[in-house]
Design an enzyme around this catalytic site. Structure first.
Site, PDB file in Angstrom:
ATOM      1  N   LEU A 124       0.834  -1.198   0.000  1.00 24.41           N
ATOM      2  CA  LEU A 124       0.000   0.000   0.000  1.00 24.41           C
ATOM      3  C   LEU A 124       0.875   1.257   0.000  1.00 24.41           C
ATOM      4  CD1 LEU A 124      -2.409  -1.111   2.910  1.00 24.41           C
ATOM      5  CD2 LEU A 124      -2.698  -1.551   0.466  1.00 24.41           C
ATOM      6  N   PRO A 127       6.583   6.100  -1.194  1.00 21.82           N
ATOM      7  CA  PRO A 127       7.491   7.084  -0.579  1.00 21.82           C
ATOM      8  C   PRO A 127       6.750   8.366  -0.182  1.00 21.82           C
ATOM      9  CG  PRO A 127       8.496   6.108  -2.522  1.00 21.82           C
ATOM     10  CD  PRO A 127       7.093   5.577  -2.469  1.00 21.82           C
ATOM     11  N   THR A 157       6.758  -5.377   3.481  1.00 23.16           N
ATOM     12  CA  THR A 157       7.209  -6.551   4.232  1.00 23.16           C
ATOM     13  C   THR A 157       6.878  -7.813   3.437  1.00 23.16           C
ATOM     14  OG1 THR A 157       6.874  -5.325   6.261  1.00 23.16           O
ATOM     15  CG2 THR A 157       6.955  -7.720   6.463  1.00 23.16           C
ATOM     16  N   ARG A 270      18.930 -10.171  40.570  1.00 26.44           N
ATOM     17  CA  ARG A 270      19.902  -9.076  40.700  1.00 26.44           C
ATOM     18  C   ARG A 270      19.854  -8.508  42.120  1.00 26.44           C
ATOM     19  NH1 ARG A 270      24.526  -7.016  38.543  1.00 26.44           N
ATOM     20  NH2 ARG A 270      24.639  -4.769  38.909  1.00 26.44           N
ATOM     21  N   ILE A 339      14.738  -1.638  34.629  1.00 28.78           N
ATOM     22  CA  ILE A 339      14.920  -2.623  35.695  1.00 28.78           C
ATOM     23  C   ILE A 339      16.209  -3.424  35.470  1.00 28.78           C
ATOM     24  CG2 ILE A 339      13.965  -4.795  36.635  1.00 28.78           C
ATOM     25  CD1 ILE A 339      11.170  -3.461  36.420  1.00 28.78           C
ATOM     26  N   HIS A 340      16.571  -3.633  34.222  1.00 26.70           N
ATOM     27  CA  HIS A 340      17.811  -4.364  33.923  1.00 26.70           C
ATOM     28  C   HIS A 340      19.058  -3.482  34.066  1.00 26.70           C
ATOM     29  CE1 HIS A 340      15.313  -7.583  32.319  1.00 26.70           C
ATOM     30  NE2 HIS A 340      16.386  -8.320  32.171  1.00 26.70           N
ATOM     31  N   GLY A 341      18.866  -2.186  34.279  1.00 30.69           N
ATOM     32  CA  GLY A 341      20.035  -1.309  34.394  1.00 30.69           C
ATOM     33  C   GLY A 341      20.875  -1.400  33.133  1.00 30.69           C
ATOM     34  N   GLU A 365       0.325  -0.372  10.195  1.00 28.38           N
ATOM     35  CA  GLU A 365      -1.110  -0.642  10.012  1.00 28.38           C
ATOM     36  C   GLU A 365      -1.986   0.439  10.670  1.00 28.38           C
ATOM     37  OE1 GLU A 365      -2.300  -4.748  10.229  1.00 28.38           O
ATOM     38  OE2 GLU A 365      -0.380  -5.411   9.416  1.00 28.38           O
ATOM     39  N   THR A 367      -0.968   4.569  12.089  1.00 24.43           N
ATOM     40  CA  THR A 367      -0.236   5.106  13.245  1.00 24.43           C
ATOM     41  C   THR A 367      -1.240   5.330  14.384  1.00 24.43           C
ATOM     42  OG1 THR A 367      -0.571   7.448  12.728  1.00 24.43           O
ATOM     43  CG2 THR A 367       1.338   6.384  11.698  1.00 24.43           C
TER      44      THR A 367
END
Ligand code: FAD
Length: 382
Positions: A124, A127, A157, A270, A339-341, A365, A367
């Site tokens: 669809l 540019p 795609t 952790r 959380i994972h730093g 599909e 915005t």
């Protein structure tokens, strides 16, 4: 009111979950980072009949309900969202053919598409036009028994694997309103004048290609006009997108669920200041929000899907699900990274991929701002 899956849906989800654990999760990080195409995963999805999810049984598909369809996209995206892209626009092309194709077109393409022997996508965007599809420039001029097609599509795609590829064109560029002059042509691979350009480099959503598609005087037989009648193309594409938003909403739920699970597990392992970080209230607040939001997004997605199953018009509902779930995916992937730093920023963990994959859910599909305008228009009209 029942918020649970049926026994059959739960069994189907478990089947897909097992497949993802076995065949996708172990390779996702390495294959995604190296840009490798997931051939082996695609082969397994073929065997499982997943390319025929939206193809009715009479044409060789498994014709599953919309909630089960959502489950497939959630589970695969928990493992690797890019792989879900292989099925996403392919399924929409199947849906368009099943809904709008002539009997001859359905018989010609649907059985092979259901088996994954042929694959598809949907072209669809150009540019110069994405949200404003009525502003496309691609034209198809009829000459005897074929159309001569000229134009450029972008971000397509599955383009390299698609045969046929549904392409939105203007068969009457002067029509007013503009959508009356728009049609979909099923362009087959190998058509002279049709070519797939470069793979577009992208932030995430790897594992499936997104390409430019060039139509330089491509001669497409008149028999490949979807439904056999000109002027219906925009309507055909929008009805597929309305349903397709269930898959984007479900992919978002998958990303958010994965982010939450990984953050929860990490926070228990952790340690900082002598205790697991899961003991800190600041971390707990994030986990609580993530768990709550991901479940809300899931229920909204199932609700929209079950309305689609009931045969209702669902542009607002699937729009709401996709809007909410994609924003949840964005927030969850960022909170999981916090959380994972520092490790969240590392390519040795999966969090950075979830963070790179999430934004597309708010763009593709429709915005999220376009969906907000669509939802609001309906609210105001009602
Ligand atoms: C990885 C990837 C894969 C894709 N795959 C496909 C595919 O397979 N097939 C395909 O056809 N397309 C595909 N697309 C394209 C995608 O659908 C478009 O990018 C999307 O629809 C937005 O269009 P655009 O990029 O032209 O943005 P624009 O339409 O230019 O929008 C830019 C900004 O303006 C805002 N905006 C525009 N109009 C309005 C308005 N009326 N009111 C308020 N805000 C507005 C938008 O919300 C957005 O924030 C893909 C894109 C990506 C990135």
């Amino acid at each position: 009111m029942d918020f649970e899956l049926s026994e059959q849906q739960a069994a189907f989800r478990d089947l897909i979950r097992g497949f993802v654990r076995r065949s996708i999760a172990p390779v996702a990080r390495e294959w995604e980072l190296s840009g490798r195409y997931p051939e082996e995963i695609v082969a397994e999805m073929k065997t499982m009949g997943l390319f025929g999810m939206l193809v009715p049984a009479e044409h060789g598909g498994i014709g599953i309900d919309a909630v089960s369809y959502a489950l497939v996209f959630e589970e695969i995206s928990r493992g690797w969202m890019g792989v879900a892209g292989v099925l996403g626009t392919h399924s929409l092309a199947c849906l368009m053919l099943a809904r709008h194709g002539t009997p001859e077109q359905k018989g010609r393409w649907l059985p092979d598409l259901a088996a994954g022997e042929r694959r598809s996508g949907i072209a669809l965007t150009e540019p110069g036009a994405g949200s404003d599809l009525q502003g496309i420039q691609a034209t198809a001029r009829r000459e005897g028994d074929h159309y001569v097609v000229r134009g450029t599509k972008t971000w397509i795609t599955n383009a390299r694997h698609a045969d046929p590829l549904p392409v939105l064109v203007k068969t009457d560029p002067d029509a007013q309103p503009r959508h009356r002059g728009m049609s979909i042509l099923m362009v087959e691979a190998g058509t002279p004048g049709f070519s797939v350009g470069k793979d577009l480099p992208k932030l995430g959503y790897r594992g499936t290609e997104s390409c430019e598609v060039l139509l330089d005087g491509a001669a497409v037989p008149v028999g490949n006009l979807l439904g056999g009648v000109e002027g219906k193309g925009l309507q055909q594409a929008l009805s597929a997108l309305e349903f397709g938003r269930i898959n984007i909403a479900a992919r978002s739920v998958g990303i958010a669920q994965a982010a939450y699970e990984k953050a929860l597990a990490y926070s228990k392992e952790r340690r900082a200041f002598g205790q697991p970080i899961a003991e800190f209230q600041a971390v707990q607040l994030k986990l609580a929000d993530m768990a709550t939001e991901v479940q809300a997004a899931r229920l909204l997605t199932w609700w929209a899907a079950s309305l689609a199953d009931a045969g209702r018009r669902t542009d607002v509902e699937t729009g709401m699900a996709k809007l909410f779930a994609s924003e949840v995916a964005l927030r969850s992937s960022l909170d999981a990274m916090r959380i994972h730093g520092g490790y969240g920023y590392s390519q040795e963990f999966e969090i950075e991929r979830l963070y790179r994959d999430a934004p597309l859910m708010a763009i593709g599909e429709g915005t999220n701002d376009i969906l907000r305008t669509l939802i609001a228009r309906q609210l105001v009209r009602d």
